[in-house]
Write a protein that holds these residues in place. Structure first.
Motif, PDB file in Angstrom:
ATOM      1  N   PRO A   6      37.657  80.705  24.499  1.00 36.01           N
ATOM      2  CA  PRO A   6      38.169  81.831  25.272  1.00 36.01           C
ATOM      3  C   PRO A   6      36.971  82.618  25.797  1.00 36.01           C
ATOM      4  O   PRO A   6      36.003  82.824  25.076  1.00 36.01           O
ATOM      5  N   LEU A   7      37.032  83.017  27.039  1.00 38.20           N
ATOM      6  CA  LEU A   7      35.939  83.804  27.608  1.00 38.20           C
ATOM      7  C   LEU A   7      36.293  85.279  27.555  1.00 38.20           C
ATOM      8  O   LEU A   7      37.448  85.663  27.689  1.00 38.20           O
ATOM      9  N   HIS A   8      35.275  86.105  27.363  1.00 42.05           N
ATOM     10  CA  HIS A   8      35.466  87.549  27.395  1.00 42.05           C
ATOM     11  C   HIS A   8      35.681  87.976  28.841  1.00 42.05           C
ATOM     12  O   HIS A   8      35.421  87.215  29.781  1.00 42.05           O
ATOM     13  N   GLN A   9      36.108  89.199  29.063  1.00 42.61           N
ATOM     14  CA  GLN A   9      36.332  89.680  30.414  1.00 42.61           C
ATOM     15  C   GLN A   9      35.048  89.609  31.234  1.00 42.61           C
ATOM     16  O   GLN A   9      35.062  89.255  32.398  1.00 42.61           O
ATOM     17  N   PHE A  10      33.921  89.955  30.607  1.00 44.51           N
ATOM     18  CA  PHE A  10      32.629  89.892  31.282  1.00 44.51           C
ATOM     19  C   PHE A  10      31.730  88.940  30.518  1.00 44.51           C
ATOM     20  O   PHE A  10      31.536  89.086  29.323  1.00 44.51           O
ATOM     21  N   GLU A  11      31.200  87.947  31.191  1.00 51.51           N
ATOM     22  CA  GLU A  11      30.261  87.002  30.607  1.00 51.51           C
ATOM     23  C   GLU A  11      29.025  87.008  31.491  1.00 51.51           C
ATOM     24  O   GLU A  11      29.115  86.821  32.697  1.00 51.51           O
ATOM     25  N   LYS A  12      27.856  87.265  30.894  1.00 51.34           N
ATOM     26  CA  LYS A  12      26.626  87.252  31.666  1.00 51.34           C
ATOM     27  C   LYS A  12      25.485  86.849  30.754  1.00 51.34           C
ATOM     28  O   LYS A  12      25.678  86.685  29.548  1.00 51.34           O
ATOM     29  N   ASN A  13      24.322  86.689  31.307  1.00 49.56           N
ATOM     30  CA  ASN A  13      23.108  86.354  30.563  1.00 49.56           C
ATOM     31  C   ASN A  13      23.145  84.964  29.941  1.00 49.56           C
ATOM     32  O   ASN A  13      22.505  84.722  28.927  1.00 49.56           O
ATOM     33  N   TRP A  14      23.871  84.033  30.522  1.00 46.75           N
ATOM     34  CA  TRP A  14      23.856  82.669  30.038  1.00 46.75           C
ATOM     35  C   TRP A  14      22.578  82.002  30.560  1.00 46.75           C
ATOM     36  O   TRP A  14      22.167  82.225  31.696  1.00 46.75           O
ATOM     37  N   SER A  15      21.947  81.182  29.740  1.00 42.35           N
ATOM     38  CA  SER A  15      20.722  80.472  30.128  1.00 42.35           C
ATOM     39  C   SER A  15      21.028  78.977  30.212  1.00 42.35           C
ATOM     40  O   SER A  15      21.390  78.355  29.217  1.00 42.35           O
ATOM     41  N   PRO A  16      20.874  78.386  31.397  1.00 44.94           N
ATOM     42  CA  PRO A  16      21.213  76.973  31.562  1.00 44.94           C
ATOM     43  C   PRO A  16      20.133  76.025  31.039  1.00 44.94           C
ATOM     44  O   PRO A  16      18.956  76.358  31.008  1.00 44.94           O
ATOM     45  N   LEU A  17      20.582  74.846  30.616  1.00 40.60           N
ATOM     46  CA  LEU A  17      19.689  73.744  30.313  1.00 40.60           C
ATOM     47  C   LEU A  17      20.439  72.449  30.575  1.00 40.60           C
ATOM     48  O   LEU A  17      21.659  72.385  30.464  1.00 40.60           O
ATOM     49  N   TYR A  18      19.699  71.443  30.974  1.00 40.32           N
ATOM     50  CA  TYR A  18      20.264  70.167  31.388  1.00 40.32           C
ATOM     51  C   TYR A  18      19.852  69.125  30.355  1.00 40.32           C
ATOM     52  O   TYR A  18      18.661  68.820  30.219  1.00 40.32           O
ATOM     53  N   ILE A  19      20.823  68.602  29.604  1.00 45.19           N
ATOM     54  CA  ILE A  19      20.541  67.661  28.528  1.00 45.19           C
ATOM     55  C   ILE A  19      21.290  66.364  28.794  1.00 45.19           C
ATOM     56  O   ILE A  19      22.519  66.382  28.898  1.00 45.19           O
ATOM     57  N   HIS A  20      20.579  65.268  28.887  1.00 39.78           N
ATOM     58  CA  HIS A  20      21.195  63.947  29.099  1.00 39.78           C
ATOM     59  C   HIS A  20      22.203  63.989  30.251  1.00 39.78           C
ATOM     60  O   HIS A  20      23.348  63.552  30.118  1.00 39.78           O
ATOM     61  N   GLU A  21      21.780  64.557  31.366  1.00 39.33           N
ATOM     62  CA  GLU A  21      22.583  64.615  32.585  1.00 39.33           C
ATOM     63  C   GLU A  21      23.870  65.422  32.428  1.00 39.33           C
ATOM     64  O   GLU A  21      24.848  65.205  33.143  1.00 39.33           O
ATOM     65  N   ARG A  22      23.880  66.374  31.490  1.00 39.92           N
ATOM     66  CA  ARG A  22      25.035  67.256  31.307  1.00 39.92           C
ATOM     67  C   ARG A  22      24.541  68.693  31.294  1.00 39.92           C
ATOM     68  O   ARG A  22      23.511  69.008  30.699  1.00 39.92           O
TER      69      ARG A  22
END
Length: 153
Positions: A6-22
């Motif tokens: 479940p996501l909160h009403q506000f979601e921010k500050n996520w840091s992306p990373l790419y692992i095994h093409e995902r």
């Protein structure tokens, strides 16, 4: 073993990373929460505790429920800042994480220090390991970046 989250009403500050093409995102550093998202927008929680809101840990759900991270020794953050107390926040999002030497990824995350209602942002180098499990293995002290170009008056 993947779980819809479940996501909160506000979601921010996520840091992306790419692992095994995902595509993965670090949703939170402490406690470490990792989410994998597909291009259709569907995201699943793949590491760490589950968000508290409506989450329960069961035998079929190996992820623990997040503990209460709002503990502040009886004094709220805004109240502490108004009184002139320094408050140091936890790590938040920053740059995308880049593969360094698998299974290690490196990126920058920020923390905030509050004082009298003002916030100072500080950057930290962060190294995470993604295999055999996700783990923050290094967090630097606040980086000391030059405030003027070399040779500038």
């Amino acid at each position: 073993s993947d779980l819809l989250i479940p996501l909160h009403q506000f979601e921010k500050n996520w840091s992306p990373l790419y692992i095994h093409e995902r595509l993965h995102f670090i949703r939170n550093f402490a406690p470490l929460q990792v989410v994998r998202c597909e291009l259709d927008g569907a995201c699943v929680h793949v590491h760490g505790c589950l968000p508290r809101r409506g989450a329960t840990a069961t035998d079929t759900n190996p992820l623990a429920v997040c503990e209460d991270d709002d503990k502040d020794n009886g004094k709220g953050t805004l109240e502490a800042e108004a009184e002139g107390d320094w408050t140091v926040g936890s790590l938040r999002g920053g740059t995308p994480f880049a593969e360094w030497r698998f299974p290690y990824f490196v990126g920058l995350a920020h923390s905030t220090t509050g004082f009298h209602g003002r916030h100072l942002y500080r950057m930290h180098m962060v190294v995470i390991r993604v295999d055999p499990t996700f783990e923050v293995v290094f967090v630097s002290d606040a980086l000391r970046l030059p405030t003027a170009a070399p040779g500038a008056p």
